[in-house]
Design a protein around this motif. Structure first.
Motif, short mmCIF file in Angstrom:
data_model
loop_
_atom_site.label_atom_id
_atom_site.label_comp_id
_atom_site.label_asym_id
_atom_site.label_seq_id
_atom_site.Cartn_x
_atom_site.Cartn_y
_atom_site.Cartn_z
N TRP A 148 -4.96 -26.73 -9.00
CA TRP A 148 -4.67 -25.32 -9.23
C TRP A 148 -5.70 -24.79 -10.23
CZ3 TRP A 148 -0.81 -22.70 -6.65
CH2 TRP A 148 0.09 -23.50 -5.91
N VAL A 149 -6.44 -23.76 -9.81
CA VAL A 149 -7.54 -23.21 -10.60
C VAL A 149 -7.07 -21.87 -11.17
CG1 VAL A 149 -9.97 -22.57 -10.59
CG2 VAL A 149 -9.16 -24.39 -9.08
N LEU A 150 -7.06 -21.74 -12.50
CA LEU A 150 -6.38 -20.64 -13.17
C LEU A 150 -7.31 -19.87 -14.11
CD1 LEU A 150 -3.25 -22.67 -14.36
CD2 LEU A 150 -3.59 -21.58 -12.12
N ASP A 151 -7.28 -18.56 -13.98
CA ASP A 151 -7.90 -17.68 -14.98
C ASP A 151 -6.81 -16.70 -15.41
OD1 ASP A 151 -9.39 -16.04 -16.58
OD2 ASP A 151 -11.03 -15.76 -15.16
N PRO A 152 -6.21 -16.90 -16.57
CA PRO A 152 -5.04 -16.08 -16.93
C PRO A 152 -5.35 -14.61 -17.10
CG PRO A 152 -5.76 -17.44 -18.78
CD PRO A 152 -6.49 -17.93 -17.57
N ILE A 153 -6.54 -14.29 -17.63
CA ILE A 153 -6.99 -12.89 -17.67
C ILE A 153 -8.46 -12.86 -17.30
CG2 ILE A 153 -7.31 -10.79 -19.03
CD1 ILE A 153 -5.06 -11.63 -20.84
N ASP A 154 -8.74 -12.53 -16.07
CA ASP A 154 -10.11 -12.29 -15.65
C ASP A 154 -10.43 -10.84 -16.01
OD1 ASP A 154 -12.52 -13.24 -13.87
OD2 ASP A 154 -12.03 -11.18 -13.25
N LEU A 207 -5.23 -22.50 -5.26
CA LEU A 207 -4.94 -23.90 -4.97
C LEU A 207 -6.09 -24.41 -4.12
CD1 LEU A 207 -3.21 -26.45 -4.90
CD2 LEU A 207 -2.00 -25.47 -2.93
N SER A 208 -6.77 -25.46 -4.60
CA SER A 208 -8.00 -25.91 -3.95
C SER A 208 -7.98 -27.41 -3.68
CB SER A 208 -9.21 -25.58 -4.83
OG SER A 208 -9.31 -24.20 -5.05
N ASP A 209 -8.79 -27.79 -2.70
CA ASP A 209 -9.12 -29.20 -2.51
C ASP A 209 -10.64 -29.33 -2.59
OD1 ASP A 209 -10.11 -28.29 -0.05
OD2 ASP A 209 -8.45 -29.13 1.11
N ASP A 210 -11.19 -30.42 -2.13
CA ASP A 210 -12.63 -30.64 -2.27
C ASP A 210 -13.46 -29.63 -1.49
OD1 ASP A 210 -12.21 -32.76 -3.94
OD2 ASP A 210 -12.40 -34.29 -2.36
N THR A 211 -12.88 -28.99 -0.50
CA THR A 211 -13.64 -28.05 0.33
C THR A 211 -13.59 -26.63 -0.21
OG1 THR A 211 -11.77 -27.54 1.80
CG2 THR A 211 -13.11 -29.47 2.35
N GLY A 212 -12.74 -26.37 -1.19
CA GLY A 212 -12.61 -25.02 -1.72
C GLY A 212 -11.17 -24.56 -1.73
N PRO A 213 -10.95 -23.26 -1.98
CA PRO A 213 -9.58 -22.75 -2.11
C PRO A 213 -8.81 -22.75 -0.79
CG PRO A 213 -11.16 -20.97 -2.30
CD PRO A 213 -11.95 -22.23 -2.29
N ILE A 214 -7.55 -23.18 -0.87
CA ILE A 214 -6.63 -23.18 0.27
C ILE A 214 -5.85 -21.87 0.30
CG2 ILE A 214 -4.66 -24.35 1.29
CD1 ILE A 214 -5.61 -26.87 -0.36
N LEU A 215 -5.41 -21.44 -0.86
CA LEU A 215 -4.73 -20.15 -0.99
C LEU A 215 -4.99 -19.63 -2.40
CD1 LEU A 215 -1.87 -20.58 -2.81
CD2 LEU A 215 -1.23 -21.77 -0.72
N GLY A 216 -4.76 -18.34 -2.59
CA GLY A 216 -5.04 -17.78 -3.91
C GLY A 216 -4.45 -16.41 -4.09
N ALA A 217 -4.55 -15.91 -5.32
CA ALA A 217 -3.99 -14.61 -5.66
C ALA A 217 -4.84 -13.91 -6.71
CB ALA A 217 -2.57 -14.75 -6.17
N ILE A 250 -13.86 -17.20 -9.39
CA ILE A 250 -14.14 -16.84 -8.00
C ILE A 250 -13.19 -17.46 -6.99
CG2 ILE A 250 -15.81 -18.73 -7.65
CD1 ILE A 250 -16.07 -15.06 -6.31
N GLN A 251 -12.51 -18.56 -7.32
CA GLN A 251 -11.73 -19.24 -6.28
C GLN A 251 -10.54 -18.41 -5.80
OE1 GLN A 251 -11.03 -23.39 -6.27
NE2 GLN A 251 -13.02 -23.90 -7.14
N GLY A 252 -9.80 -17.78 -6.71
CA GLY A 252 -8.72 -16.89 -6.27
C GLY A 252 -9.22 -15.77 -5.39
N GLN A 277 -11.23 -13.97 2.05
CA GLN A 277 -11.39 -14.64 3.34
C GLN A 277 -10.14 -14.49 4.21
OE1 GLN A 277 -14.79 -17.99 2.31
NE2 GLN A 277 -12.66 -18.64 2.43
N ALA A 278 -8.97 -14.53 3.61
CA ALA A 278 -7.75 -14.34 4.39
C ALA A 278 -7.67 -12.94 4.98
CB ALA A 278 -6.53 -14.61 3.51
N ALA A 279 -8.30 -11.96 4.31
CA ALA A 279 -8.29 -10.58 4.79
C ALA A 279 -9.38 -10.32 5.83
CB ALA A 279 -8.46 -9.62 3.62
#
Length: 263
Positions: free
Chosen positions: A85-91, A109-119, A216-218, A224-226
């Motif tokens: 889980w990759v977190l930036d509390p205040i970007d 939420l990421s694995d070795d290939t990059g983010p799986i989902l994000g917000a 950038i991961q979120g 990409q989902a959009a």
């Protein structure tokens, strides 16, 4: 009593809710101070940044203790699952301490290939942009909306965003402004909210440099989902940070990338 295990999206929403509750009491409050994390330059951090990350880490300790964590304020905590889980509390802490509602909470939420989902979550406005393999949606004052990036248009009709006018180094700034000279409109200073605008079909390009993975991961997951595309300035994956270009569609991505590659 046995409770059903939360889905990853449910965990993400709980984390975003917890970060909102921890951060909002500090926003636009008199007396809020910021420490500078840089010896040269200004990279602020506040008690709100730290409180937001600790609140999210507490949710993960309860619901995903097997996963790793990579947060801006408290670094990396290894896990056993192969997921992080990759977190930036205040970007956008500069915006936060200035009172502008353009900062956001970033979660991926990421694995070795990059983010799986994000917000991308904007607590003060009450908007939450979420991207997953199944859907891209925004919840906010006007209800729930599906996210779709803009359809193809030439760069000459594009709206382009970056956070700082100088972008990064002198060469990086020159590359950005070379793209911007071809665009219809260039805007500055939105931090992560610019990616939310791209995912919701309001703008065409976001171009930045000097990013960290948690910056950038979120946004990658949401854009990409959009239906958008995010790469580095050479067209390679951007999830580890550095230079990034987020585009509404492959056509405008290719047109802008051709300019960036020449610098």
């Amino acid at each position: 009593m046995t409770f059903a295990k939360l889905t990853d999206l449910e965990v993400l929403d709980k984390m975003a809710d917890a970060a909102r509750a921890a951060i909002l009491p500090f926003f636009r409050q008199a007396g809020l101070t910021a420490e500078n994390k840089l010896e040269a330059g200004f990279d602020p951090v506040t008690v709100a940044d730290r409180a937001g990350e600790l609140a999210m880490r507490a949710i993960l300790a309860d619901h995903r203790p097997e996963d790793g964590i990579w947060g801006e304020e408290f670094g990396q905590t290894p896990g056993q699952s192969g997921r992080t889980w990759v977190l930036d509390p205040i970007d956008g802490t500069r915006g936060f301490i200035s009172g502008t509602p353009t900062w956001g909470v970033l979660i991926a939420l990421s694995d070795d290939t990059g983010p799986i989902l994000g917000a991308i979550d904007q607590p003060y406005i009450g908007e939450r942009f979420v991207g997953s393999p199944e859907a891209a949606r925004m919840t906010g004052p006007m209800g729930i909306q599906n996210l779709t990036t803009r359809s193809a248009a030439p760069l000459s009709q594009a709206i382009v965003f970056t956070t700082f006018p100088e972008v990064g180094t002198a060469d990086e700034g020159a590359a950005f402004h070379a793209v911007a000279r071809h665009a219809k409109l260039t805007r500055y200073g939105m931090d992560c909210y610019a990616y939310a605008l791209l995912a919701s079909g309001q703008v065409d390009l976001v171009i930045e440099a000097g990013l960290n993975a948690y910056d950038i991961q979120g946004p990658i997951a949401v854009v990409q989902a959009a239906g958008g595309i995010v790469t580095d300035w050479q067209g390679s994956p951007a999830h580890m940070g550095g230079r990034a270009i987020a585009a509404a569609n492959p056509e405008i991505h290719a047109e802008a990338l051709e300019i960036l590659k020449s610098y």
